[in-house]
Write an enzyme that holds these catalytic residues in place. Structure first.
Site, mmCIF file in Angstrom:
data_model
loop_
_atom_site.group_PDB
_atom_site.id
_atom_site.type_symbol
_atom_site.label_atom_id
_atom_site.label_comp_id
_atom_site.label_asym_id
_atom_site.label_seq_id
_atom_site.Cartn_x
_atom_site.Cartn_y
_atom_site.Cartn_z
ATOM 1 N N ASP A 9 0.733 -1.102 -0.111
ATOM 2 C CA ASP A 9 0.106 0.099 0.135
ATOM 3 C C ASP A 9 0.777 1.380 -0.142
ATOM 4 O O ASP A 9 2.182 1.214 0.179
ATOM 5 C CB ASP A 9 -0.989 0.066 1.165
ATOM 6 C CG ASP A 9 -1.487 1.144 1.462
ATOM 7 O OD1 ASP A 9 -2.545 1.646 0.460
ATOM 8 O OD2 ASP A 9 -1.677 1.803 2.405
ATOM 9 N N ASP A 11 -0.371 5.219 0.936
ATOM 10 C CA ASP A 11 -0.740 6.175 1.918
ATOM 11 C C ASP A 11 -0.499 5.752 3.354
ATOM 12 O O ASP A 11 -1.399 4.482 3.547
ATOM 13 C CB ASP A 11 -2.118 6.763 1.621
ATOM 14 C CG ASP A 11 -2.034 7.644 0.380
ATOM 15 O OD1 ASP A 11 -1.093 8.414 0.260
ATOM 16 O OD2 ASP A 11 -2.577 7.546 -0.664
ATOM 17 N N ASP A 163 -1.459 -0.459 6.040
ATOM 18 C CA ASP A 163 -1.642 0.090 7.352
ATOM 19 C C ASP A 163 -3.329 0.182 7.747
ATOM 20 O O ASP A 163 -3.318 0.924 8.557
ATOM 21 C CB ASP A 163 -1.042 1.323 7.250
ATOM 22 C CG ASP A 163 -1.936 2.614 6.562
ATOM 23 O OD1 ASP A 163 -2.249 2.101 5.415
ATOM 24 O OD2 ASP A 163 -1.983 3.640 6.957
#
Length: 220
Positions: A9, A11, A163
């Site tokens: 991922d 961001d 996250d």
């Protein structure tokens, strides 16, 4: 010979962008009374359309059609001045010698800017995949499956680094193993099923090496 492909991922995982993306909402929507931290917690991993719909409902707003363009412009301005890689990411990428790519819910223009500004672009070359290319967003598995196929790996050979809970759900739906980054979590890496939680990016190369050699670490 590497047995795994690492799907990152972007961001909040590789770049410290979540706060900037939510600061842009505060800058452009005066009625907002929440802090950057509270918005980040509420919207981590969610697609922009869902976020805007939620803001409109909770604040009784009717955002204009051009709001998305203004929002993207504001995020780009903040990125150009303030975006940094997540602590430890540069060292981690230097030590991570596996095929790797990015699978992000953001548009390609935003992804490329983030990688250039943060100094991470050279680690991924053209191995960048966006939900906007396939019109499917996490927690649906399509983006991760799309990335795996493009990289030449089966889903069971891929490890997703995320996250957000939404991203972890997408990895599970794609039947991929996952590493759940919880920043500043003062814990040793621990596993639950096919997911391992960790709190420091410098732990990642060792975790990936162990998974490549032996499979996913389990609770002890």
């Amino acid at each position: 010979m590497p047995r795994i492909c690492v799907i990152f991922d972007l961001d909040g995982t590789l770049v410290d962008s979540e706060g900037l993306c939510n600061q842009a909402f505060i800058d452009l929507i005066p009625p907002l009374t929440e802090t950057v931290d509270s918005l980040t917690k509420r919207y981590r991993g969610k697609k922009l359309a869902q976020i805007l719909a939620d803001l409109e409902e909770r604040y009784c707003l009717d955002l204009p059609d051009e709001f998305v363009v203004r929002y993207r412009q504001r995020v780009a301005e903040l990125f150009s001045r303030e975006l940094k890689p997540i602590p430890g990411v540069l060292d981690m990428l230097e030590r991570t010698d596996f095929p790797k790519c990015i699978a992000s819910s953001g548009p390609l223009l935003k992804i490329h800017q983030a990688l250039q500004v943060s100094g991470l672009a050279s680690y991924f070359n053209n191995n960048i995949f966006s939900s906007y290319e396939i019109n499917s967003w996490k927690p649906e598995p399509d983006l991760f499956l799309f990335a795996a196929k493009a990289m030449g790996f089966m889903p069971r050979q891929c490890v997703v680094v995320e996250d957000s809970e939404i991203g972890i759900e997408a990895a599970k739906a794609a039947e991929m193993k996952s590493l759940y980054y919880v920043p500043n979590a003062n814990v040793r890496p621990w596993g639950n099923g096919d997911t391992v939680m960790f709190g420091d990016m410098l732990q990642l190369p060792q975790l990936l090496a162990a998974m490549n050699a032996n499979g996913l670490p389990r609770n002890r």
